[in-house]
Design a protein around this motif. Sequence first.
Motif, PDB file in Angstrom:
ATOM      1  N   LEU A 184     -12.825  -3.145  -3.444  1.00  0.00           N
ATOM      2  CA  LEU A 184     -12.649  -2.216  -4.605  1.00  0.00           C
ATOM      3  C   LEU A 184     -11.360  -1.495  -4.377  1.00  0.00           C
ATOM      4  O   LEU A 184     -11.024  -1.050  -3.294  1.00  0.00           O
ATOM      5  N   TYR A 185     -10.547  -1.701  -5.327  1.00  0.00           N
ATOM      6  CA  TYR A 185      -9.089  -1.426  -5.162  1.00  0.00           C
ATOM      7  C   TYR A 185      -8.904  -0.055  -6.097  1.00  0.00           C
ATOM      8  O   TYR A 185      -9.238   0.014  -7.369  1.00  0.00           O
ATOM      9  N   THR A 186      -8.132   1.120  -5.681  1.00  0.00           N
ATOM     10  CA  THR A 186      -7.498   2.066  -6.657  1.00  0.00           C
ATOM     11  C   THR A 186      -6.027   1.835  -6.506  1.00  0.00           C
ATOM     12  O   THR A 186      -5.415   1.651  -5.353  1.00  0.00           O
ATOM     13  N   LEU A 187      -5.226   1.763  -7.504  1.00  0.00           N
ATOM     14  CA  LEU A 187      -3.802   1.624  -7.513  1.00  0.00           C
ATOM     15  C   LEU A 187      -3.068   2.949  -8.065  1.00  0.00           C
ATOM     16  O   LEU A 187      -3.496   3.876  -8.728  1.00  0.00           O
ATOM     17  N   LYS A 188      -1.881   3.027  -7.466  1.00  0.00           N
ATOM     18  CA  LYS A 188      -1.112   4.206  -7.910  1.00  0.00           C
ATOM     19  C   LYS A 188       0.347   3.693  -7.726  1.00  0.00           C
ATOM     20  O   LYS A 188       0.757   3.351  -6.675  1.00  0.00           O
ATOM     21  N   ASP A 189       1.078   3.791  -8.828  1.00  0.00           N
ATOM     22  CA  ASP A 189       2.476   3.476  -8.572  1.00  0.00           C
ATOM     23  C   ASP A 189       2.671   2.107  -8.275  1.00  0.00           C
ATOM     24  O   ASP A 189       3.599   1.710  -7.542  1.00  0.00           O
ATOM     25  N   ASP A 190       1.932   1.163  -8.763  1.00  0.00           N
ATOM     26  CA  ASP A 190       1.716  -0.477  -8.543  1.00  0.00           C
ATOM     27  C   ASP A 190       1.803  -0.780  -7.274  1.00  0.00           C
ATOM     28  O   ASP A 190       2.212  -1.737  -6.657  1.00  0.00           O
ATOM     29  N   ARG A 191       0.857   0.422  -6.483  1.00  0.00           N
ATOM     30  CA  ARG A 191       0.714  -0.266  -4.845  1.00  0.00           C
ATOM     31  C   ARG A 191      -0.725   0.289  -4.806  1.00  0.00           C
ATOM     32  O   ARG A 191      -1.330   0.878  -5.557  1.00  0.00           O
ATOM     33  N   ILE A 192      -1.465  -0.199  -3.637  1.00  0.00           N
ATOM     34  CA  ILE A 192      -2.925   0.265  -3.375  1.00  0.00           C
ATOM     35  C   ILE A 192      -2.979   1.415  -2.773  1.00  0.00           C
ATOM     36  O   ILE A 192      -2.160   1.676  -1.680  1.00  0.00           O
ATOM     37  N   VAL A 231       0.708  -1.217  -0.079  1.00  0.00           N
ATOM     38  CA  VAL A 231       0.123  -0.115   0.179  1.00  0.00           C
ATOM     39  C   VAL A 231       0.825   1.216  -0.107  1.00  0.00           C
ATOM     40  O   VAL A 231       1.960   1.292   0.514  1.00  0.00           O
ATOM     41  N   THR A 232       0.253   2.415  -0.471  1.00  0.00           N
ATOM     42  CA  THR A 232       1.061   3.540  -0.551  1.00  0.00           C
ATOM     43  C   THR A 232       1.123   4.174   0.913  1.00  0.00           C
ATOM     44  O   THR A 232       0.344   3.857   1.840  1.00  0.00           O
TER      45      THR A 232
END
Length: 123
Positions: free
Chosen positions: A98-106, A27-28
């Motif tokens: 439900l997931y949102t991803l950013k820079d290959d992390r959640i 995770v971020t």
Amino acid sequence: MKDVKKFLREFNNAWAQPDLDTILSSVTDDIRFRMANSDEAVEGKAAFADWLKSMDCSDSKANINIERLIVDGDSAALTGDITFTGKDAGKHYAFCDLYTLKDDRICEITAYCVRVGESLERE
């Protein structure tokens, strides 16, 4: 971009163990986690780590069955069920995350979870 489906399967398997190191490395720093039946969200990796630790799953393991996994760009949905062993043996839940991803992390998770066998009540 990493294989998102593989990444999310590994992430969910980490929840079943529980493997906090894998969960937190996935995770971020600004993760936002919310159970769908709650108005309050857990925000930030430190708060998320505290929330995970407060669940006290050290004496429980879980078996996760992933039914559907859909990925669309930086968004994903994963459905399945989870059955517990150990101190929580016999507990069985159906879930949709439900997931949102950013820079290959959640960076965001909204989790829907219901206990299998509970009736749906109308208000």
